[in-house]
Design a protein around this motif. Structure first.
Motif, mmCIF file in Angstrom:
data_model
loop_
_atom_site.group_PDB
_atom_site.id
_atom_site.type_symbol
_atom_site.label_atom_id
_atom_site.label_comp_id
_atom_site.label_asym_id
_atom_site.label_seq_id
_atom_site.Cartn_x
_atom_site.Cartn_y
_atom_site.Cartn_z
ATOM 1 N N ASN A 50 -6.831 -7.650 2.112
ATOM 2 C CA ASN A 50 -5.886 -7.369 2.238
ATOM 3 C C ASN A 50 -4.549 -7.885 1.213
ATOM 4 O OD1 ASN A 50 -4.233 -4.761 1.770
ATOM 5 N ND2 ASN A 50 -3.954 -4.724 4.059
ATOM 6 N N TYR A 51 -4.068 -6.769 0.128
ATOM 7 C CA TYR A 51 -2.564 -7.783 0.207
ATOM 8 C C TYR A 51 -1.599 -8.327 1.256
ATOM 9 C CZ TYR A 51 -3.891 -6.349 -4.700
ATOM 10 O OH TYR A 51 -4.731 -6.140 -5.767
ATOM 11 N N SER A 52 -1.227 -9.668 1.192
ATOM 12 C CA SER A 52 0.047 -9.765 2.330
ATOM 13 C C SER A 52 1.141 -8.988 2.042
ATOM 14 C CB SER A 52 0.358 -11.471 2.158
ATOM 15 O OG SER A 52 -0.743 -12.643 1.970
ATOM 16 N N PHE B 183 1.232 -6.235 1.973
ATOM 17 C CA PHE B 183 1.153 -4.418 2.538
ATOM 18 C C PHE B 183 0.882 -4.906 4.335
ATOM 19 C CE2 PHE B 183 -1.240 -3.060 -1.155
ATOM 20 C CZ PHE B 183 0.561 -2.119 -1.749
ATOM 21 N N VAL B 184 0.549 -6.432 4.335
ATOM 22 C CA VAL B 184 0.331 -5.709 5.760
ATOM 23 C C VAL B 184 1.929 -6.685 6.611
ATOM 24 C CG1 VAL B 184 -0.713 -7.787 7.933
ATOM 25 C CG2 VAL B 184 -1.860 -7.138 5.951
ATOM 26 N N ASP C 217 -1.556 -1.861 8.291
ATOM 27 C CA ASP C 217 -2.464 -2.979 8.165
ATOM 28 C C ASP C 217 -2.256 -3.126 9.228
ATOM 29 O OD1 ASP C 217 -3.278 -2.369 5.909
ATOM 30 O OD2 ASP C 217 -1.961 -1.565 4.759
ATOM 31 N N ARG D 287 -9.278 -3.026 8.570
ATOM 32 C CA ARG D 287 -9.155 -1.860 8.532
ATOM 33 C C ARG D 287 -10.041 -1.209 8.367
ATOM 34 N NH1 ARG D 287 -6.003 2.156 4.862
ATOM 35 N NH2 ARG D 287 -4.779 0.278 4.155
ATOM 36 N N CYS E 101 -11.476 2.319 3.883
ATOM 37 C CA CYS E 101 -11.021 2.665 3.434
ATOM 38 C C CYS E 101 -10.701 1.387 1.498
ATOM 39 C CB CYS E 101 -9.874 1.498 3.889
ATOM 40 S SG CYS E 101 -9.098 -0.017 4.025
ATOM 41 N N VAL F 132 -10.676 -1.431 -0.685
ATOM 42 C CA VAL F 132 -10.868 -2.644 -0.850
ATOM 43 C C VAL F 132 -10.804 -3.543 -2.452
ATOM 44 C CG1 VAL F 132 -12.178 -4.900 -0.291
ATOM 45 C CG2 VAL F 132 -12.081 -2.673 0.692
ATOM 46 N N LEU G 127 -11.665 -3.348 5.052
ATOM 47 C CA LEU G 127 -10.337 -4.268 4.742
ATOM 48 C C LEU G 127 -9.704 -4.920 5.905
ATOM 49 C CD1 LEU G 127 -8.136 -4.654 2.351
ATOM 50 C CD2 LEU G 127 -7.196 -2.939 2.652
ATOM 51 N N SER H 112 -7.044 -7.948 6.567
ATOM 52 C CA SER H 112 -5.651 -8.248 7.693
ATOM 53 C C SER H 112 -5.843 -9.027 8.168
ATOM 54 C CB SER H 112 -4.664 -6.896 7.487
ATOM 55 O OG SER H 112 -4.421 -6.042 6.680
ATOM 56 N N THR I 161 -5.285 -12.787 4.291
ATOM 57 C CA THR I 161 -4.677 -12.040 3.200
ATOM 58 C C THR I 161 -4.830 -12.775 2.450
ATOM 59 O OG1 THR I 161 -2.163 -12.524 3.990
ATOM 60 C CG2 THR I 161 -3.631 -10.498 4.188
#
Length: 282
Positions: A128-130, A132-133, A139, A144, A147, A149, A186, A188, A191
Motif C-alpha cells: 500500500n501507499y504510506s 493511505f494508511v 487500510d 486488505r 482489492c 494492488v 494489499l 499495509s 508500505t
C-alpha cells in the motif's frame, strides 16, 4: 534477500531513477526494463548489470508491453513469481502501532514473499501507499484482501492473464485475477512512499500519455476500464476529475486458501526478520 526477481519499468527517467537508487542502497538485485534508445543512458546512470533492454520502443500504448516482457523473462528463468515496481518509489516503511517507520526494502519484500507463498490462491500481492494508511481507515490493518494492488506488485507466473490496457492496466490485471477467483492482497504492515509524477517527475506515462488534453485523457482513462469491465467498473467525478470506481468489497469475497505444505504452527512465534527499532538522527 528477495526470492523472486524484481523488475522496474522506466522511461525517460535515467537522470533520477528513484526506485533503482533505493534498491541499490538497500542491497537488492533487480532489472530496469528500458527501451533501446535509452539503454546507454540508464547504463551510465546505474550500471549495465541492472539494465534489461527491451526489443521495442515508442509504441505509444503505455507501459504494459514492457511489463509483459518482464513477466515472460521471469518465466524463462524458471521463477514461480516476479515483482513489478514503478520507477518512482523512494522509501519503504514498517507500520507499527500507527507509526510509519522507514525500513530496508529487502526485508519488506521478503516478508511479502513469505506471506504470499503460504497460500495457494494469491494471484497478486503488493504494498500500500504510506499516505493511505491512516488510523481508523479501511487500510488500518496488516493487509486488505481482494482489492486493487498497484505500483509495487508481486505476481504469480501461473496466472494465464497479462497486462493489456493503455490506461488503468493495474486495475485491469487485478480484475482479471479476481474475476477468476484468485485473491489479491494489499499489505499495509509495510508500505511504500512514491514521488508524485504529476507534479514532480517527467518521463514515463506522464509524458507519453497525458501531456496534451489532460481532461479528455482522464475521461478516456476512466471510461476505458468501464468498457472492459461494465459489470464491475463505473466512471464517477472524484477529486474534481473523472475517475473509475470499483466496489471491490461488493463483488469479491472469496477467501484465502492455506497451503498444506506450510508449517502454520511456526507462526506462533513472532519473526521480526532481524528488524529492530532504532532512533535515527535528524
Amino acid at each position: 534477500m528477495n526470492k523472486y526477481p524484481i523488475y522496474i519499468v522506466s522511461k525517460g527517467r535515467w537522470e533520477n531513477p528513484v526506485t533503482a537508487k533505493r534498491f541499490i542502497k538497500d542491497g537488492l538485485d533487480f532489472k530496469v526494463l528500458v527501451e533501446p534508445q535509452e539503454y546507454d543512458n540508464y547504463c551510465n546512470s546505474l550500471g549495465e548489470k541492472y539494465i534489461l533492454k527491451l526489443p521495442f520502443s515508442n509504441l505509444g500504448v503505455g507501459s504494459y508491453p514492457a511489463r509483459n516482457y518482464g513477466w515472460e523473462h521471469s518465466i524463462q528463468n524458471g521463477h514461480k513469481r516476479h515483482w513489478m515496481f514503478d520507477d518512482n518509489i523512494y522509501k519503504f516503511r514498517r507500520v507499527v502501532k500507527g507509526k510509519k517507520i522507514p525500513c530496508n526494502a529487502g526485508i519488506a519484500i521478503k516478508v511479502a514473499e513469505d506471506f504470499t507463498d503460504r497460500y495457494l490462491n494469491i494471484g497478486i500481492s503488493g504494498f500500500n501507499y504510506s499516505t493511505f494508511v491512516v488510523r481508523g481507515s479501511s487500510d488500518d490493518k496488516p493487509f486488505r484482501l481482494n482489492c486493487h494492488v498497484y505500483s509495487a506488485m508481486l505476481m504469480s507466473n501461473e496466472m494465464p492473464f497479462r497486462w493489456r490496457l493503455k490506461y488503468n492496466e493495474d486495475v485491469d490485471l487485478c480484475l482479471q485475477a479476481l474475476h477468476n477467483k484468485l485473491c489479491t492482497v494489499l499489505f499495509s504492515a509495510f508500505t511504500v512512499d512514491k514521488v508524485s509524477t504529476v507534479a514532480k517527475m517527467k518521463g514515463g506515462n506522464q509524458t507519453e500519455l497525458y501531456k496534451d488534453n489532460a481532461f479528455e485523457k482522464k475521461v478516456l482513462k476512466s471510461k476505458s476500464l468501464q468498457e472492459v469491465w461494465p459489470q464491475y467498473a463505473e466512471t464517477k467525478m472524484r477529486y474534481g476529475r473523472p475517475h473509475h470506481w470499483v466496489s471491490w468489497k461488493k463483488y469479491f469475497k472469496h477467501p484465502l486458501i492455506r497451503s498444506p505444505f506450510f508449517d502454520w504452527e511456526s507462526l506462533k512465534k513472532v519473526n521480526e526478520y532481524g528488524m529492530k527499532k532504532v532512533k535515527m538522527k535528524k
